[in-house]
Motif scaffolding. Structure first.
Motif, PDB file in Angstrom:
ATOM      1  N   UNK A  22       0.983  -1.133   0.050  1.00 29.01           N
ATOM      2  CA  UNK A  22       0.079  -0.070   0.023  1.00 29.01           C
ATOM      3  C   UNK A  22       0.875   1.331   0.077  1.00 29.01           C
ATOM      4  N   UNK A  23       2.130   1.284   0.289  1.00 26.78           N
ATOM      5  CA  UNK A  23       2.999   2.421   0.539  1.00 26.78           C
ATOM      6  C   UNK A  23       2.332   3.450   1.217  1.00 26.78           C
ATOM      7  N   UNK A  78      -5.213   3.428   3.737  1.00 30.89           N
ATOM      8  CA  UNK A  78      -5.514   2.613   4.930  1.00 30.89           C
ATOM      9  C   UNK A  78      -6.257   1.330   4.456  1.00 30.89           C
ATOM     10  N   UNK A  79      -6.061   0.286   5.425  1.00 31.04           N
ATOM     11  CA  UNK A  79      -6.811  -1.144   5.271  1.00 31.04           C
ATOM     12  C   UNK A  79      -7.527  -1.136   6.434  1.00 31.04           C
ATOM     13  N   UNK A  80      -8.983  -0.767   6.382  1.00 36.23           N
ATOM     14  CA  UNK A  80      -9.580  -0.622   7.564  1.00 36.23           C
ATOM     15  C   UNK A  80     -10.042  -2.164   8.007  1.00 36.23           C
ATOM     16  N   UNK A  81     -10.150  -2.882   7.165  1.00 36.59           N
ATOM     17  CA  UNK A  81     -10.713  -4.306   7.507  1.00 36.59           C
ATOM     18  C   UNK A  81      -9.358  -5.003   8.062  1.00 36.59           C
ATOM     19  N   UNK A  82      -8.198  -5.193   7.319  1.00 42.76           N
ATOM     20  CA  UNK A  82      -7.227  -5.947   7.698  1.00 42.76           C
ATOM     21  C   UNK A  82      -6.555  -5.406   8.797  1.00 42.76           C
ATOM     22  N   UNK A  83      -6.550  -3.995   8.748  1.00 42.00           N
ATOM     23  CA  UNK A  83      -5.434  -3.297   9.685  1.00 42.00           C
ATOM     24  C   UNK A  83      -6.104  -2.016  10.286  1.00 42.00           C
ATOM     25  N   UNK A  84      -7.339  -2.183  11.064  1.00 47.66           N
ATOM     26  CA  UNK A  84      -8.058  -1.285  11.728  1.00 47.66           C
ATOM     27  C   UNK A  84      -7.332  -0.400  12.635  1.00 47.66           C
ATOM     28  N   UNK A  85      -6.270  -0.700  13.462  1.00 46.91           N
ATOM     29  CA  UNK A  85      -5.791   0.098  13.966  1.00 46.91           C
ATOM     30  C   UNK A  85      -4.542   0.754  13.206  1.00 46.91           C
ATOM     31  N   UNK A  86      -4.105   0.518  12.284  1.00 47.82           N
ATOM     32  CA  UNK A  86      -3.104   1.205  11.532  1.00 47.82           C
ATOM     33  C   UNK A  86      -1.690   0.308  11.969  1.00 47.82           C
ATOM     34  N   UNK A  87      -1.714  -0.466  12.691  1.00 47.61           N
ATOM     35  CA  UNK A  87      -0.368  -0.982  13.499  1.00 47.61           C
ATOM     36  C   UNK A  87       0.552  -1.657  12.108  1.00 47.61           C
ATOM     37  N   UNK A  88       0.098  -2.439  11.155  1.00 46.39           N
ATOM     38  CA  UNK A  88       0.906  -2.871  10.265  1.00 46.39           C
ATOM     39  C   UNK A  88       1.492  -1.746   9.322  1.00 46.39           C
ATOM     40  N   UNK A  89       0.453  -0.801   8.934  1.00 45.27           N
ATOM     41  CA  UNK A  89       1.047   0.327   8.283  1.00 45.27           C
ATOM     42  C   UNK A  89       2.128   1.305   8.820  1.00 45.27           C
ATOM     43  N   UNK A  90       1.864   1.465  10.345  1.00 41.73           N
ATOM     44  CA  UNK A  90       3.115   2.112  10.775  1.00 41.73           C
ATOM     45  C   UNK A  90       4.254   1.345  10.795  1.00 41.73           C
ATOM     46  N   UNK A 145      -8.820  -5.397  -4.031  1.00 43.68           N
ATOM     47  CA  UNK A 145      -8.572  -3.813  -4.469  1.00 43.68           C
ATOM     48  C   UNK A 145      -7.063  -3.827  -4.491  1.00 43.68           C
ATOM     49  N   UNK A 146      -6.423  -4.547  -3.819  1.00 41.42           N
ATOM     50  CA  UNK A 146      -4.865  -4.418  -3.843  1.00 41.42           C
ATOM     51  C   UNK A 146      -3.953  -5.374  -4.715  1.00 41.42           C
ATOM     52  N   UNK A 190       0.120  -2.166  -4.892  1.00 41.51           N
ATOM     53  CA  UNK A 190      -0.387  -3.187  -4.848  1.00 41.51           C
ATOM     54  C   UNK A 190       0.413  -4.388  -5.099  1.00 41.51           C
ATOM     55  N   UNK A 191      -0.159  -5.714  -4.948  1.00 41.29           N
ATOM     56  CA  UNK A 191       0.472  -6.799  -4.981  1.00 41.29           C
ATOM     57  C   UNK A 191       0.304  -7.437  -6.384  1.00 41.29           C
ATOM     58  N   UNK A 192       1.412  -7.665  -7.270  1.00 40.43           N
ATOM     59  CA  UNK A 192       1.255  -8.202  -8.813  1.00 40.43           C
ATOM     60  C   UNK A 192       0.828  -9.593  -8.527  1.00 40.43           C
ATOM     61  N   UNK A 193      -0.065  -9.983  -9.428  1.00 38.62           N
ATOM     62  CA  UNK A 193      -0.224 -11.378  -9.439  1.00 38.62           C
ATOM     63  C   UNK A 193       1.037 -12.349  -9.937  1.00 38.62           C
ATOM     64  N   UNK A 194       1.921 -11.773 -10.570  1.00 39.33           N
ATOM     65  CA  UNK A 194       3.020 -12.469 -10.653  1.00 39.33           C
ATOM     66  C   UNK A 194       3.915 -12.838  -9.418  1.00 39.33           C
TER      67      UNK A 194
END
Length: 663
Positions: free
Chosen positions: A353-354, A374-386, A511-512, A522-526
């Motif tokens: 997500x950068x 943000x990723x409100x479902x996977x990371x609602x607290x923002x921990x992984x993005x921080x 979405x990503x 985002x994550x490339x399918x390859x």
């Protein structure tokens, strides 16, 4: 520069517990001194402290000290824990608790003197004045004790305690560059206990005659002022500036006087109080940024500000240029900042997500969280993005070092919740080969989700990675025991099952996922396996990015006559922190950055196994099942990539999109 944020209520509580615990130690020693001799009390206290610290250290892993570090540990253990406790206990046979506390509190000025002499930190004018004033205070206390119910020997013993305390802290300072603070404290305490073993017979005799209250006092000294107070000090030091925290220890002497008055009905002679005030006045000139550590806290990497030269094992110094610096200005031009930010954006991030923005001026780079990614479902607290932003911060530090710049990092510099860090340029340095190698690893590092070669990651490398993480207050635990592996694998599978059954999670995931090879995020399918990850010969399930688009039964054809594939056995490591707030997440990210770059330089790749950490329920269960002291932040599978395997490179947003250059 923005003013530091006010400490949280928990941090304030940790400071209060530390100061009260250390103040109570002087009174407790005085109280039990009639029943326990100095040597017996020192041995008993250190044995209890070693046992409690050992329990706190259990499960955190062990960083093997080198020969030089063992020497410093011996100096710290013999001086600070051994001789210091013996001298302090003996001093309180001659002086009241308040006078003892005032004398011992000349320690910080002695630390500054030794640091100026041994660590090359110089002798500024405030230090010379402070030494003279503190010495005058000692003379006044000596005069006050003459003719009183005390003798000059107590003053001498207090000075011995202060000197050995100062020697111990100066020896501890370089240790904390690489070894975890709790490990240093435990080891030094154990060495001090060994030094006091000649008094084992005295301890046995005294315990046989001492009342229960005195024995309880000895246990209290080992548990509270030694084990608990060192732990609360470490907690506070990771959340406050060391200078601001160091000033709080000046409250110890007046608290000791009050406690001694209330509990022991003793008050120092009036002239001794005046002398103590003069001693503290001599210590007071210590500038806030120069106050030395007064306790077994973690290395300075755990403090809010951290001078970084991005050199593993080189020993980071504070407030001054490190060896190898060269004179010159500290202005970074726009093109150089663009190159640094380009390196920073190569940091891995959850779902690529950068989630960052950068603002550069002539001498600093500010890093912000981008809430729009943000990723409100996977990371609602923002921990992984921080955590992802923490990796970007350290990548910027590494890039600056390779470009010839020494930098200082300040985390959470103001009240702006999205302003995560400021990377401030201190001055030019001469880049080393290791600086260049780590910077080159930024471009070479990629997340590898394919099976690894059947090669074991060397123990020496894991020890190095553990030391790199420890420098940022982050523990690094290889998952090696069978029961730990079973529990972790089960929770990963359980979390993956929960995620695949959640329509909101699947919608956010899609979405990503990117089918366009030119996508900038985002994550490339390859880059992800097309087959069901559960079908691969490995106990460790990677995240299934295409579960929502895969048809039932889709996968690679199976040859019934082919031999069974070799089972992958990657090295799996768990990283975590004592705290679980934004500061801890940023430190975990910085530690992860160092781990990934050092591993890449050694030819080892990694990919995350964070499903069990996505969900609060499985994260909590993982902490319980593995008996973790702290909070897990990252789970990695590590190994050597298969030769000839191609890795799809995930895109990055253009630098112009994420960097603003302020005039």
């Amino acid at each position: 520069m923005s003013s530091p944020a006010a400490p949280s209520a928990r941090t304030v509580l940790a400071v209060v517990v530390t100061v009260l615990s250390w103040a109570s130690a002087f009174v407790a020693i005085r109280g039990v001194g009639e029943d326990l001799s100095p040597g017996a009390l020192a041995l008993g206290r250190l044995l209890v402290g070693t046992a409690v610290l050992g329990l706190l250290l259990a499960g955190r892993g062990w960083v093997a000290p080198d020969r030089r570090e063992w020497v410093l540990l011996a100096v710290c253990g013999v001086g600070w824990f051994g001789v210091y406790n013996l001298a302090l206990n003996a001093a309180e046979q001659h002086l009241d608790a308040g006078t003892t506390a005032m004398l011992v509190n000349i320690g910080p000025i002695l630390i500054a003197v030794l640091a100026g002499w041994l660590l090359g930190e110089g002798f500024p004018s405030w230090l010379v004045v402070g030494v003279a004033v503190a010495f005058a205070g000692v003379l006044l206390i000596g005069l006050a004790t003459r003719g009183a119910d005390v003798d000059l020997l107590g003053v001498v013993l207090c000075v011995v305690a202060a000197v050995t305390y100062a020697i111990g802290v100066v020896a501890q300072k370089p240790l904390l560059r690489r070894l975890p603070g709790l490990q240093v404290t435990f080891t030094a305490c154990a060495i001090g206990a060994v030094c006091c073993l000649p008094w084992a017979g005295a301890l046995a005799r005294d315990l046989g005659t001492a009342p229960a209250g005195s024995i309880a006092g000895m246990v209290y000294l080992g548990v509270v002022p030694t084990a608990l107070a060192f732990s609360t000090w470490a907690y506070a030091l990771t959340r406050m500036d060391a200078g601001r925290l160091g000033v709080t220890t000046y409250l110890v002497p007046p608290l000791v006087i009050l406690l001694g008055w209330g509990l022991l009905d003793e008050v120092p002679p009036a002239l001794a109080v005046v002398g103590g005030a003069v001693c503290l006045t001599g210590v007071a000139p210590l500038p806030p940024g120069c106050a030395p550590p007064v306790g077994g806290g973690p290395g300075r990497a755990g403090a809010r500000r951290h001078v970084s030269d991005a050199r593993a094992g080189s020993g980071r110094r504070w407030g001054r240029q490190v060896p190898g610096t060269r004179p010159g200005g500290r202005t970074v031009d726009q093109q150089q900042w663009a190159q640094v930010v380009e390196a920073a954006t190569r940091a891995p991030s959850i779902h690529n997500t950068q989630p960052w923005r950068f603002t550069a001026t002539a001498d600093q780079l500010d890093v912000f969280l981008d809430p729009g990614r943000a990723l409100p479902v996977l990371d609602p607290t923002g921990r992984q993005q921080v955590i992802s932003c923490g990796i970007a911060v350290e990548f910027a530090v590494v890039a600056l070092a390779a470009a010839g710049w020494l930098s200082e990092v300040e985390l959470l510099p103001d009240d702006d919740a999205d302003h995560l860090a400021t990377v401030r340029v201190i001055g030019p340095i001469v880049a080393t080969d290791e600086d260049s190698a780590l910077a080159a690893s930024i471009a070479r590092r990629h997340t590898v989700r394919d099976p690894f070669q059947p090669r074991v990651v060397p123990v020496d490398l894991l020890d190095r990675l553990q030391a790199e993480a420890a420098a940022f207050g982050t523990w690094f635990k290889p998952v090696t025991r069978s029961e730990e592996e079973v529990a972790t694998v089960f929770l990963i599978d359980r979390a993956e099952e929960m995620e695949q059954g959640d329509p909101a999670y699947l919608a956010e995931l899609q979405q990503w996922v990117r089918t366009d090879p030119a996508a900038v995020d985002g994550v490339p399918v390859g880059a992800v396996p097309a087959e069901d990850p559960h079908g691969r010969p490995s106990n460790w399930s990677i995240r299934d990015f295409v579960v929502g688009t895969r048809s039932a039964g889709e996968g690679a054809p199976v040859d019934a006559d082919a031999p069974p594939p070799e089972v992958e056995r990657p090295t799996v490591v768990l990283m975590g922190t004592d705290g679980d707030d934004r500061y801890a997440w940023l430190q975990a990210g910085r530690a992860l950055a160092r781990v990934l770059l050092v591993a890449t330089a050694a030819g080892v790749a990694a990919s995350p196994l964070t499903q069990a950490l996505d969900w609060p329920a499985t994260r909590t269960r993982l902490r319980a099942r593995l008996s973790l002291v702290g909070h897990p932040q990252m789970l990695l599978r590590m190994g050597y990539p298969r030769e000839g395997g191609e890795v799809a490179v995930s895109g990055r947003r253009p630098v112009a999109e994420v960097l603003t250059v302020a005039p």
